[in-house]
Design a protein around this motif. Structure first.
Motif, PDB file in Angstrom:
ATOM      1  N   TRP A 195       0.779  -1.230   0.000  1.00 13.41           N
ATOM      2  CA  TRP A 195       0.000   0.000   0.000  1.00 13.41           C
ATOM      3  C   TRP A 195       0.811   1.280   0.000  1.00 13.41           C
ATOM      4  O   TRP A 195       0.284   2.324  -0.354  1.00 13.41           O
ATOM      5  N   ILE A 196       2.041   1.235   0.435  1.00 13.23           N
ATOM      6  CA  ILE A 196       2.823   2.470   0.544  1.00 13.23           C
ATOM      7  C   ILE A 196       3.944   2.493  -0.481  1.00 13.23           C
ATOM      8  O   ILE A 196       4.109   3.458  -1.217  1.00 13.23           O
ATOM      9  N   GLY A 197       4.701   1.428  -0.541  1.00 12.99           N
ATOM     10  CA  GLY A 197       5.877   1.378  -1.395  1.00 12.99           C
ATOM     11  C   GLY A 197       5.594   1.682  -2.847  1.00 12.99           C
ATOM     12  O   GLY A 197       6.308   2.446  -3.482  1.00 12.99           O
ATOM     13  N   LYS A 198       4.519   1.117  -3.378  1.00 16.91           N
ATOM     14  CA  LYS A 198       4.251   1.325  -4.803  1.00 16.91           C
ATOM     15  C   LYS A 198       3.878   2.773  -5.096  1.00 16.91           C
ATOM     16  O   LYS A 198       4.185   3.292  -6.154  1.00 16.91           O
ATOM     17  N   TYR A 199       3.211   3.439  -4.162  1.00 22.03           N
ATOM     18  CA  TYR A 199       2.864   4.845  -4.369  1.00 22.03           C
ATOM     19  C   TYR A 199       4.084   5.736  -4.140  1.00 22.03           C
ATOM     20  O   TYR A 199       4.287   6.710  -4.842  1.00 22.03           O
ATOM     21  N   GLN A 200       4.874   5.394  -3.161  1.00 30.11           N
ATOM     22  CA  GLN A 200       6.070   6.170  -2.853  1.00 30.11           C
ATOM     23  C   GLN A 200       7.063   6.093  -4.009  1.00 30.11           C
ATOM     24  O   GLN A 200       7.723   7.067  -4.323  1.00 30.11           O
ATOM     25  N   GLN A 201       7.147   4.951  -4.662  1.00 34.53           N
ATOM     26  CA  GLN A 201       8.082   4.780  -5.768  1.00 34.53           C
ATOM     27  C   GLN A 201       7.788   5.794  -6.873  1.00 34.53           C
ATOM     28  O   GLN A 201       8.696   6.391  -7.431  1.00 34.53           O
ATOM     29  N   HIS A 202       6.530   6.026  -7.166  1.00 32.85           N
ATOM     30  CA  HIS A 202       6.153   6.998  -8.189  1.00 32.85           C
ATOM     31  C   HIS A 202       6.615   8.399  -7.790  1.00 32.85           C
ATOM     32  O   HIS A 202       7.156   9.145  -8.615  1.00 32.85           O
TER      33      HIS A 202
END
Length: 113
Positions: A80-87
């Protein structure tokens, strides 16, 4: 993952996890010392954390020691966090590169002018 989110939704349970993060392997008595709650209430919160696999209990003689299990939190981070933070990190990196290229281009113009 629903059980983890439900367990983390309560401020007291988050406080218990924070206390275990600071000092892992605590007894129920030790965890109750800084909370304004009955022993039974803290035990119920710990049971919810155990059901969500956020806390693991290990018996040591007559005592039960409570340990933080960070794996479910890490799984939430990845999902939930990592994939959004990566962007966002990629966007910040692109912005930095663009600004550096602009600065370098402006410096070249100053040298030539």
């Amino acid at each position: 993952m629903d059980e983890v989110f439900k367990a983390l939704a309560d401020a007291t349970r988050r406080q218990l996890l924070d206390r275990l993060f600071c000092e892992n392997g605590q007894t129920l008595h030790a965890l109750c010392e800084q909370l304004d709650m009955t022993r039974q209430a803290v035990a119920k919160h710990l049971a919810v954390l155990e059901a969500a696999n956020l806390v693991v209990v290990v018996r040591s003689g007559r005592e039960k020691l409570h340990y933080l299990n960070p794996v479910p939190i890490h799984e939430i981070y990845q999902r939930w966090i990592g994939k959004y933070q990566q962007h966002h990190l990629a966007a910040l990196s692109a912005l930095k590169t663009s600004l550096e290229e602009r600065r370098d281009h402006d410096d070249d113009d100053d040298d030539n002018g």
